[in-house]
Design a protein around this motif. Structure first.
Motif, PDB file in Angstrom:
ATOM      1  N   CYS A  10      54.389  24.866  42.749  1.00 34.91           N
ATOM      2  CA  CYS A  10      53.087  25.491  42.557  1.00 34.91           C
ATOM      3  C   CYS A  10      52.124  25.043  43.659  1.00 34.91           C
ATOM      4  O   CYS A  10      51.943  23.849  43.888  1.00 34.91           O
TER       5      CYS A  10
ATOM      6  N   CYS B 122      50.078  25.375  35.011  1.00 39.00           N
ATOM      7  CA  CYS B 122      48.674  25.788  35.145  1.00 39.00           C
ATOM      8  C   CYS B 122      48.478  27.301  35.141  1.00 39.00           C
ATOM      9  O   CYS B 122      47.343  27.777  35.143  1.00 39.00           O
TER      10      CYS B 122
ATOM     11  N   CYS C 107      53.163  29.555  37.382  1.00 37.63           N
ATOM     12  CA  CYS C 107      53.400  28.137  37.141  1.00 37.63           C
ATOM     13  C   CYS C 107      53.320  27.850  35.643  1.00 37.63           C
ATOM     14  O   CYS C 107      52.341  28.214  34.989  1.00 37.63           O
TER      15      CYS C 107
ATOM     16  N   CYS D  13      48.696  23.404  41.588  1.00 30.36           N
ATOM     17  CA  CYS D  13      48.670  22.075  40.952  1.00 30.36           C
ATOM     18  C   CYS D  13      49.788  21.152  41.419  1.00 30.36           C
ATOM     19  O   CYS D  13      49.817  19.981  41.056  1.00 30.36           O
TER      20      CYS D  13
ATOM     21  N   SER E 189      49.086  29.428  37.492  1.00 30.64           N
ATOM     22  CA  SER E 189      48.847  30.006  38.814  1.00 30.64           C
ATOM     23  C   SER E 189      50.047  30.833  39.267  1.00 30.64           C
ATOM     24  O   SER E 189      51.190  30.511  38.964  1.00 30.64           O
TER      25      SER E 189
END
Ligand SMILES: [Zn+2]
Length: 121
Positions: A21, A38, A35, A24, A40
């Protein structure tokens, strides 16, 4: 968003791929579009070093299929990789929890699979 995919053993190459990721820094083994930590979508495919530490082992003494019977007994290991994700793979039957390992690739029941063995010092 895609960054292209890394060739790996699932597609018949002698490599282990994972996702990292960009938001993070979490690594994950199972490919997702986002991800797991998080959410993302800024994730990139990376190639793993093949180094890690044995987290668990499980000696298989009974074959599920005729094809795998010739390999008995074989060891299925969970490895915490240097990149931070955990993966299941084949391993040397002498491996114990906490062993430092490196990967090579073996043919198993007609496929190329990751096979961990004790790191040489
Ligand atoms: Zn993340």
């Amino acid at each position: 968003m895609t960054h292209g995919s890394c060739p790996d053993w699932i597609s018949g190459h002698e490599a282990i791929a994972y996702q990292l990721c960009g938001s993070c820094g979490q690594s994950q083994y199972f490919r997702r579009a986002f991800c797991a930590a998080c959410g993302s979508t800024d994730i990139a495919d990376k190639r793993a070093s093949g180094e890690g530490t044995v987290y668990a082992t499980s000696l298989v003494c009974r074959a599920a299929t005729e094809e795998t019977r010739v390999h008995l007994p074989y060891n299925i290991v969970l490895v915490d990789t240097a990149e931070g994700f955990r993966m299941m793979a084949h391993g040397d039957v002498k491996l114990a929890i906490g062993d430092r390992v490196t990967v090579r690739f073996e043919r198993f029941a007609g496929r190329v699979v990751p096979y961990f063995e004790k790191e040489a010092f």
